[in-house]
Motif scaffolding. Structure first.
Motif, PDB file in Angstrom:
ATOM      1  N   ALA A  14      15.568 -28.720 -16.276  1.00  0.00           N
ATOM      2  CA  ALA A  14      14.730 -27.278 -15.924  1.00  0.00           C
ATOM      3  C   ALA A  14      14.849 -27.412 -14.417  1.00  0.00           C
ATOM      4  O   ALA A  14      14.196 -28.291 -13.867  1.00  0.00           O
ATOM      5  CB  ALA A  14      13.743 -27.490 -16.546  1.00  0.00           C
ATOM      6  N   PRO A  28      13.370 -24.947 -11.026  1.00  0.00           N
ATOM      7  CA  PRO A  28      12.539 -23.645 -10.776  1.00  0.00           C
ATOM      8  C   PRO A  28      13.409 -22.386 -11.029  1.00  0.00           C
ATOM      9  O   PRO A  28      14.382 -22.312 -10.628  1.00  0.00           O
ATOM     10  CB  PRO A  28      12.057 -23.739  -9.580  1.00  0.00           C
ATOM     11  CG  PRO A  28      12.036 -25.219  -9.217  1.00  0.00           C
ATOM     12  CD  PRO A  28      13.265 -25.629  -9.926  1.00  0.00           C
ATOM     13  N   ARG A  29      13.050 -21.199 -11.895  1.00  0.00           N
ATOM     14  CA  ARG A  29      13.738 -20.054 -12.364  1.00  0.00           C
ATOM     15  C   ARG A  29      14.391 -19.595 -11.048  1.00  0.00           C
ATOM     16  O   ARG A  29      15.361 -18.947 -10.953  1.00  0.00           O
ATOM     17  CB  ARG A  29      12.805 -19.291 -13.036  1.00  0.00           C
ATOM     18  CG  ARG A  29      13.250 -17.658 -13.192  1.00  0.00           C
ATOM     19  CD  ARG A  29      14.379 -17.781 -14.243  1.00  0.00           C
ATOM     20  NE  ARG A  29      14.787 -16.581 -14.504  1.00  0.00           N
ATOM     21  CZ  ARG A  29      15.878 -15.904 -13.735  1.00  0.00           C
ATOM     22  NH1 ARG A  29      16.461 -16.512 -12.903  1.00  0.00           N
ATOM     23  NH2 ARG A  29      16.292 -14.712 -14.294  1.00  0.00           N
ATOM     24  N   GLY A  78      17.383 -20.890  -9.969  1.00  0.00           N
ATOM     25  CA  GLY A  78      18.133 -21.390 -10.944  1.00  0.00           C
ATOM     26  C   GLY A  78      19.523 -21.036 -10.826  1.00  0.00           C
ATOM     27  O   GLY A  78      20.573 -21.791 -11.123  1.00  0.00           O
ATOM     28  N   THR A 122      16.174 -19.717 -20.143  1.00  0.00           N
ATOM     29  CA  THR A 122      15.113 -19.343 -19.350  1.00  0.00           C
ATOM     30  C   THR A 122      13.666 -19.351 -20.027  1.00  0.00           C
ATOM     31  O   THR A 122      13.886 -18.948 -21.548  1.00  0.00           O
ATOM     32  CB  THR A 122      15.113 -18.180 -18.581  1.00  0.00           C
ATOM     33  OG1 THR A 122      15.212 -16.915 -19.443  1.00  0.00           O
ATOM     34  CG2 THR A 122      16.050 -17.799 -17.430  1.00  0.00           C
ATOM     35  N   ALA A 135       6.527 -20.159 -17.559  1.00  0.00           N
ATOM     36  CA  ALA A 135       5.754 -21.322 -17.240  1.00  0.00           C
ATOM     37  C   ALA A 135       4.969 -21.818 -18.260  1.00  0.00           C
ATOM     38  O   ALA A 135       4.504 -20.966 -18.949  1.00  0.00           O
ATOM     39  CB  ALA A 135       4.884 -21.108 -15.863  1.00  0.00           C
ATOM     40  N   THR A 181       8.533 -29.725 -19.229  1.00  0.00           N
ATOM     41  CA  THR A 181       9.518 -29.465 -18.517  1.00  0.00           C
ATOM     42  C   THR A 181       9.338 -28.016 -17.520  1.00  0.00           C
ATOM     43  O   THR A 181       9.557 -27.770 -16.618  1.00  0.00           O
ATOM     44  CB  THR A 181      10.891 -29.485 -18.967  1.00  0.00           C
ATOM     45  OG1 THR A 181      11.012 -28.746 -19.900  1.00  0.00           O
ATOM     46  CG2 THR A 181      11.346 -30.932 -18.993  1.00  0.00           C
ATOM     47  N   ALA A 182       8.629 -27.221 -18.368  1.00  0.00           N
ATOM     48  CA  ALA A 182       8.208 -26.089 -17.755  1.00  0.00           C
ATOM     49  C   ALA A 182       6.631 -25.812 -17.186  1.00  0.00           C
ATOM     50  O   ALA A 182       6.275 -24.659 -16.860  1.00  0.00           O
ATOM     51  CB  ALA A 182       8.536 -24.621 -18.736  1.00  0.00           C
ATOM     52  N   ARG A 231       5.614 -23.950 -13.838  1.00  0.00           N
ATOM     53  CA  ARG A 231       6.747 -23.050 -13.235  1.00  0.00           C
ATOM     54  C   ARG A 231       7.624 -22.506 -14.142  1.00  0.00           C
ATOM     55  O   ARG A 231       7.908 -23.129 -15.159  1.00  0.00           O
ATOM     56  CB  ARG A 231       7.474 -23.994 -12.310  1.00  0.00           C
ATOM     57  CG  ARG A 231       8.315 -25.146 -12.901  1.00  0.00           C
ATOM     58  CD  ARG A 231       8.746 -26.171 -11.867  1.00  0.00           C
ATOM     59  NE  ARG A 231       9.843 -26.694 -12.199  1.00  0.00           N
ATOM     60  CZ  ARG A 231      10.543 -27.763 -11.652  1.00  0.00           C
ATOM     61  NH1 ARG A 231      10.211 -28.337 -10.546  1.00  0.00           N
ATOM     62  NH2 ARG A 231      11.854 -28.205 -12.171  1.00  0.00           N
ATOM     63  N   SER A 260      11.011 -21.575 -15.673  1.00  0.00           N
ATOM     64  CA  SER A 260      12.127 -22.689 -15.422  1.00  0.00           C
ATOM     65  C   SER A 260      13.400 -21.650 -15.755  1.00  0.00           C
ATOM     66  O   SER A 260      13.377 -20.860 -16.960  1.00  0.00           O
ATOM     67  CB  SER A 260      12.035 -23.662 -16.365  1.00  0.00           C
ATOM     68  OG  SER A 260      10.746 -24.254 -15.870  1.00  0.00           O
ATOM     69  N   TYR A 294      17.014 -23.343 -17.485  1.00  0.00           N
ATOM     70  CA  TYR A 294      17.289 -24.728 -18.259  1.00  0.00           C
ATOM     71  C   TYR A 294      19.055 -24.443 -18.091  1.00  0.00           C
ATOM     72  O   TYR A 294      19.375 -23.722 -18.449  1.00  0.00           O
ATOM     73  CB  TYR A 294      17.101 -24.709 -19.465  1.00  0.00           C
ATOM     74  CG  TYR A 294      15.598 -25.156 -19.751  1.00  0.00           C
ATOM     75  CD1 TYR A 294      15.124 -26.575 -19.835  1.00  0.00           C
ATOM     76  CD2 TYR A 294      14.628 -24.132 -19.849  1.00  0.00           C
ATOM     77  CE1 TYR A 294      13.661 -26.951 -19.901  1.00  0.00           C
ATOM     78  CE2 TYR A 294      13.331 -24.285 -19.617  1.00  0.00           C
ATOM     79  CZ  TYR A 294      12.724 -25.732 -20.119  1.00  0.00           C
ATOM     80  OH  TYR A 294      11.516 -25.978 -19.967  1.00  0.00           O
TER      81      TYR A 294
END
Ligand code: FAD
Length: 433
Positions: A307, A309-310, A313, A339, A342, A349-350, A353, A355, A357
């Motif tokens: 993961a 941060p979006r 990504g 995705t 948060a 893992t999110a 934030r 995320s 993946y």
């Protein structure tokens, strides 16, 4: 004693004792038995983690008799479920009740507690992981104490225990949010790499769930886009023949053959990926949500998923592609991109934030080392957090820097399991003792 192995065959163990308790009293007895002998207890899900997180050492506790729905609260829109309930069983029982989980990963073989303990997630910008749907749970600590917590109680244990890694105790019941049964309208569209990446932000903001696949060594991508609908009368599920052709013959049997061929002759992988990518065609259908979210996976593989941060990504994905293109690796499985929003769970893992993946797969017979560590090096620079149930090489020192609330988790663990009854080598490695 029969050796234990996980789904992917990457982990094996020979526990000295295997039990299948029926109730809390029998679970407490096992914990007491192990604690007084200085032994460990591992509560099993279905072994669908690729890491050693579920590998038993001394006593292996099976979830066979710990399944079923305990209570339905239609005012609060929650159900309380015994922790060992397989997700596919839960989905069928909820369907009969006219209810549905909010979101799912791409299989439904795991138990509810096993899935949530590693932060199992699906995709979609609006609905977070299964763990984030937990409203309360009951757990037996390392001292045999039964503790029930809920969101309303706002305890430290609730804050961290929804992704507990199996390190805090044995979950016996979980209360999860549900919603009225809904369906998904699916639209699967082959695209090029460039189109898919250019469209990705718009796709994820316009649609409820987006699952993107890129076929390494090619320009082929596939976007699976799902939108929610509540009118179930007009749904158009795949016919039996089409379902068998697409999901059984193409996705399992033929894909299995291609995978075997690619493992034996890695040089052929780019051509095989090109054929797979070109064979994809656009399709539309709609069905009850869990039947769209999940599929049967008969081709066994090894997987790593990170993961990031979006907002970085797509940059991370481009960098991964650059490294794959520059390498001599031959990758026969698509890279999967999802995705989630948060959430507020310490070791999710999110956590804290939004995320993206990125998931990487190789057939079970292939050596994953260069590919996975090479990609891991890239994702390290993007503050990537590895999925707790999927292969990675990160240990406590690095992981603690990735999770601002790591210490909060360790403090709850010290209080609940001071004797480390629930530990195993994987947990020692990722938690530091
Ligand atoms: C084919 C495949 C597809 C997958 N797809 C996805 C996906 O789409 N999204 C995703 O995020 N992940 C996915 N995964 C990973 C999988 O969801 C997780 O690894 C999950 O944890 C496996 O659940 P399990 O029931 O097999 O638990 P196990 O792997 O057996 O156990 C996982 C952990 O849960 C603990 N645990 C189990 N039961 C209890 C309990 N009652 N109390 C306390 N701790 C408990 C175990 O001790 C262990 O620490 C996939 C895995 C496979 C093999």
């Amino acid at each position: 004693m029969a050796p234990w192995t996980n789904w992917a065959g990457t982990e094996t163990a020979e526990p000295e004792r295997v039990v299948a308790p029926h109730d809390v009293r029998e679970i407490v007895e096992e914990i007491e038995r192990a604690r007084t002998r200085g032994r460990t207890v591992k509560m099993m899900g279905t072994g669908h983690s690729f890491t050693g997180i579920s590998a038993p050492v001394d006593t292996m506790v099976r979830p066979d008799h710990l399944a079923g729905i305990v209570a339905v609260d239609r005012d609060a829109m929650t159900v309380t479920v015994r922790a060992g309930t397989p997700l596919h069983v839960l989905n069928e029982q909820l369907t009969v009740l006219g209810l549905s989980l909010h979101n799912m990963g791409d299989i439904a073989e795991q138990t509810l507690a096993g899935a949530t303990s590693t932060g199992t997630h699906g995709t979609g910008g609006r609905v977070a992981s299964l763990s984030a749907q937990i409203e309360g749970f009951t757990i037996i600590s390392g001292q045999g104490e039964e503790i029930t917590v809920s969101r309303a109680g706002a305890s430290d244990l609730f804050a961290v225990g929804r992704v507990g890694l199996g390190a805090l105790g044995i979950l016996t019941e979980l209360t999860v949010k549900v919603e009225p049964l809904f369906a998904l309208e699916a639209h699967e569209q082959p695209m090029t790499w460039d189109t898919a990446l250019a469209a990705y932000d718009e796709l994820t903001s316009d649609h409820d769930h987006v699952d993107l696949y890129w076929f390494p060594h090619t320009e082929h991508a596939l976007a699976k886009v799902y939108d929610r609908r509540t009118d179930l009368d007009g749904i158009r599920p795949l016919g039996r023949w089409k379902h068998w052709l697409d999901d059984e013959l193409l996705s399992n049997t033929l894909f299995g053959l291609i995978t075997t061929l690619g493992t034996r002759a890695p040089g052929a992988v780019p051509v095989l990926n090109g054929l797979s990518g070109r064979a994809l065609s656009e399709r539309r259908f709609s069905d009850i949500a869990h039947r769209v979210f999940t599929a049967t996976r008969r081709v066994r593989f090894k997987e790593m998923e990170y993961a990031v941060p979006r907002e970085v990504g797509l940059e991370a994905l481009r960098e991964v592609r650059r490294v794959i293109d520059a390498s001599t690796w031959r990758i026969g499985f698509p890279v999967e991109v999802r995705t989630t929003p948060a959430d507020d769970i310490a070791l999710s893992t999110a956590s804290g934030r939004e995320s993206m993946y990125l998931a990487f797969h190789v057939p079970t017979g292939a050596d994953h080392t260069d590919y996975f560590t090479g990609v891991e090096d890239v994702l390290r620079h993007f503050e990537g957090r590895p999925h707790w149930g999927k292969m990675h090489t990160r240990t406590a020192g690095e992981l603690s820097a990735l999770y601002p609330r790591f210490g909060e988790f360790l403090a709850v663990r010290d209080a609940l399991d001071p004797d480390r009854v629930f530990t195993n080598p994987y947990l020692r490695s990722v938690l530091g003792d």
